[in-house]
Design an enzyme around this catalytic site. Sequence first.
Site, mmCIF file in Angstrom:
data_model
loop_
_atom_site.group_PDB
_atom_site.id
_atom_site.type_symbol
_atom_site.label_atom_id
_atom_site.label_comp_id
_atom_site.label_asym_id
_atom_site.label_seq_id
_atom_site.Cartn_x
_atom_site.Cartn_y
_atom_site.Cartn_z
ATOM 1 N N GLU A 281 0.745 -0.850 -0.428
ATOM 2 C CA GLU A 281 0.004 -0.070 0.123
ATOM 3 C C GLU A 281 1.094 1.386 0.479
ATOM 4 O O GLU A 281 0.771 2.450 0.594
ATOM 5 C CB GLU A 281 -0.598 -0.215 1.095
ATOM 6 C CG GLU A 281 -1.831 -1.065 1.099
ATOM 7 C CD GLU A 281 -2.837 -1.087 2.074
ATOM 8 O OE1 GLU A 281 -3.019 -0.295 2.889
ATOM 9 O OE2 GLU A 281 -4.345 -1.576 1.402
ATOM 10 N N ASP A 354 -8.232 -9.610 2.981
ATOM 11 C CA ASP A 354 -7.976 -9.016 4.113
ATOM 12 C C ASP A 354 -9.300 -8.086 4.745
ATOM 13 O O ASP A 354 -10.231 -7.371 4.559
ATOM 14 C CB ASP A 354 -7.903 -7.137 3.595
ATOM 15 C CG ASP A 354 -7.830 -5.256 4.133
ATOM 16 O OD1 ASP A 354 -7.317 -5.628 4.947
ATOM 17 O OD2 ASP A 354 -8.134 -4.233 4.013
ATOM 18 N N GLU A 382 -12.841 -2.825 11.211
ATOM 19 C CA GLU A 382 -13.292 -2.185 9.939
ATOM 20 C C GLU A 382 -14.306 -2.755 9.244
ATOM 21 O O GLU A 382 -15.014 -1.346 9.121
ATOM 22 C CB GLU A 382 -11.369 -2.458 10.076
ATOM 23 C CG GLU A 382 -11.443 -1.576 8.113
ATOM 24 C CD GLU A 382 -10.176 -1.729 7.426
ATOM 25 O OE1 GLU A 382 -9.427 -2.405 7.796
ATOM 26 O OE2 GLU A 382 -9.775 -1.363 6.064
HETATM 27 O O1 GCW Z 1 -7.844 -3.098 5.974
HETATM 28 C C1 GCW Z 1 -6.371 -2.475 5.513
HETATM 29 C C2 GCW Z 1 -7.009 -1.160 6.227
HETATM 30 C C3 GCW Z 1 -5.806 0.180 6.305
HETATM 31 C C4 GCW Z 1 -4.306 -0.688 7.413
HETATM 32 C C5 GCW Z 1 -4.047 -2.417 6.252
HETATM 33 C C6 GCW Z 1 -2.884 -3.067 7.232
HETATM 34 C C7 GCW Z 1 -3.120 0.214 8.359
HETATM 35 O O2 GCW Z 1 -7.807 -0.907 5.766
HETATM 36 O O3 GCW Z 1 -6.144 0.568 7.150
HETATM 37 O O4 GCW Z 1 -3.468 -0.382 7.003
HETATM 38 O O5 GCW Z 1 -5.187 -3.043 5.823
HETATM 39 O O6 GCW Z 1 -2.631 -4.176 7.225
HETATM 40 O O7 GCW Z 1 -2.355 -2.670 6.101
#
Ligand code: GCW
Length: 690
Positions: A281, A354, A382
Site C-alpha cells: 500500500e 483483507d 473496520e
Molecule cells: O485493511 C486495510 C486497512 C488499512 C490498513 C491495511 C493494513 C494499516 O484498510 O487501514 O493499514 O489494511 O493492514 O496494512
Amino acid sequence: MRKSLLALVCLFLFATGKGVTGEPHIVKEDERVSMDSLWLRTKLATEKATIFCDRTSPTIALTVQELENYWRGAPVWLCLSKANEIHRLKTDGYRLTATPGQIKITAFTEQGLLYGAFHLLRLQTTNQLEPTFQIEESPDYDIRILNHWDNLNRTVERGYAGYSIWEWDKLPDSISPRYRAYGRLNASIGINATVLNNVNAPAKVLSADMLKKVKVIADELRPYHIRVFLSVNFSSPAALGGLPTSDPLNKEVIGWWKAKVKEIYQLIPDFGGFLVKANSEGLPGPQDYGRTHADGANMLADALRPYKGIVMWRAFVYNPSNEDRAKQAYSEFKPLDGQFRENVIIQVKNGPVDFQPREPFSPLFGAMRQTPLMPELQITQEYLGFSNHLVFLASQWEEFFNSDTYCNGAGSTVAKTTDGTFFNPQLTAIAGVANIGADANWCGHYFAQANWYAFGRMAWNNQLTAATIADEWIRMTFTSDPEFLDPVRSMMLDSYETAVNYMMPLGLHHLFAWEHHYGPEPWTDIPGARPDWLPSYYHQANKDGIGFDRTTAGSNAVSQYFSPLREEFNDLTTCPEKFLLWFHHIPWSYTMKNGQPFWDTLCYTYDNGVQKVREFQKVWDRTEGLIDETRFRHVQSRLKIQARDAVWWKDACLLYFQTFSGLPIPYNIERPVHELDDLMKIKLDLKHHN
Ligand code: GCW
C-alpha cells in the site's frame, strides 16, 4: 394482609424491573468499580486474603496485591519452582492446586504466577470453583501481541474508540494511569506484548525523542510482563538517518540499523523487536532496491539478534497487477520459504484478502513449512460496523483456527500450523489489531470489550470455543444471573453470522463504502482508482450472475490450497455455501442444494440478518433493570443503529444486485424501505486517518 400485598407489589416490581413511579428500576454501578475495570469487576474483598511467597519482584508484588484485594478463599501459596518439577509447562504456564484449606500456584516464572492468579480469580468470579482441583495451563503461542494502529498525533487508523491511549504529546513527563490499567487488563488474559504504533509508520518513531517516550511506556508495562515492540518504516535510514539509500544490503544502512537497535536496547533492555509493513500500500520496502522480503527482514533480524529481538514481517502485500488479489501474498511469500532468519516470523492476516466479514483462511497457512507464520486477526471492527455493531468475533476466529488446511492430511487445522504442533518452529506468535482508544469505555461499544477479551483468551488457548468465552466474559463483565446470561450469550453467539448475513453473505466481500468502510457501496466507482480497491472487482455482478470465479477456469486461486480442499472449493456442488461467491461466479438461475433458487436464498439470507438484529433489540430490552443503566442504555442505543444499518445494507445490496438479476425480491420478506437512488447518494463524512 397489607404486608403480603406490599410483598406482592415488591415482587412484581422486582420481576418486571420497574420502579414504583413506573420508571425502570435502576441498578447503580458499585462506585468502587472503576471505568478501567472492564471484565475485572470483582468487588474488593472485605478482608485481605492471606498470600505467601518467599520471593519478591515488581511482578510478584502485583500478583500478591491482586490476590489480597480480590481473593475470598483459603490462603494462597505462590511457588516459583525449578523447571524440571513441572516440566510439562511452558515458560508462561502454571499449575493451580486446591486442597481443603490451601491453594497453591506453581510456575517457574513470575509471569506464570501472575497468570495463575488471574485464572484463580476468574474461577471465583465465574462461580466455577470446586473444593479441590488441579489445573495445568500453558499458552499455545509464545508471543500474544496487540497491534495498535495508533499514529503519533494520537489519531488511530481504523480506531473507533477515540484518540490513542498513548499520550505522545504528554510523554515522557506525564504518565497516564491508563498504561497500568492496560497492563493489568492484558495480563489478566495472558497478552504479553504490544506494538505501540501503526504499521503505516513514519521514520520519526525511531527518533531519540520518541524513544524516550516509548521507554516510559515500556517501564510501566514491564511489571505486567508486556514487552513493547515498534512498527518501523523501512526507509528510516534515509528518511531519519539522512543516508542516500535504505537498501538492506548496503553497509551503511546495515550499520545504521545496528546503531539504532543498540540505542533502543540501552533504553529498553527487554524491547521485543520490529513489526514491518513493507512494499505494501505505497510503503517503502526492500523491493524498491531490487531486494526480496527475505533480504529486508533478515537484515533487521541480524541487527536485533544479539539482544534476542525479533522481526514480525507482514505478508499483507499486493502489487498493482492483474493477478487476483487473493493470490498475491502467497505468490510473493511461498517462494521465500526457508530463506528467513530464525528470529523472523511472517505475520499473515487470517484471510487472503483483507479482514473481510468472512474469508476462507489464507492459503499461506500450512504452505510455508520452514518459516514460522503468525496469524493476524482484526479486533477493531473496520469491516464489521465499527463500534456501532455488536459482533462477537470469537465465532469468526473459532472458524479460522479450526479450518482444515490438509497440509499434513486431514485434521491439519490452521491452529496446528501456527501454534507449534507442526513444523517445529523456533517462534510462535499471534497478533490482534487492537480496538482500544481513550474513550471512557476503552473500545467504543461495551460488547467490543468482549473481542479484546476473546483475542487474549484464544491467543492463550486456540481451542477455546466462542461459547465458553462468551459465557466467561458475561459473568465477569455483567452478571451470572441466568436471566441475563442465557439470552445475552445466545445473542453474542449469533451475532457474527448475523452481521455476515446482513452485510456480505454467501461469500460476498468488499462491498464497502470507499475509504472509511462503513456501510454499503457495491456500486462505487472512483475514476482512476485501483480496480482491486473497488467492490465491482470482487462481486463481478453482471446480467449473467454474481461472484468471483477463482476456480481452475477462473483466477485459479483454488490451486493455492491443498488437496482435497482445492477440489472441494473448485467444484460448485461441494464448495461450502458460505464461500460460494468467493470462489464461483454463480448464474442468477442457479438452484441451491436445497432446491431454492439462488436469488431467493440471497434475499432470504440478507433478510435473516435484519430479523436477527431486531431480535437482539428485544433480547436486550428485556435485560433492563438487570444491569446498570449506563451500559444498558449505551448498548440499547447502539442496537438501534445496528438495526437501521442492517436494513440499509439489505436494501442497498438487494436493490443494486436486482438491477442485474431482474428478479423479484421474494414476497414473504420485508419490502425495501429505501430507494436505490437515495442510497447511492449517501456520502458519510467519516475520516480515515493514516
Ligand atoms: O485493511 C486495510 C486497512 C488499512 C490498513 C491495511 C493494513 C494499516 O484498510 O487501514 O493499514 O489494511 O493492514 O496494512
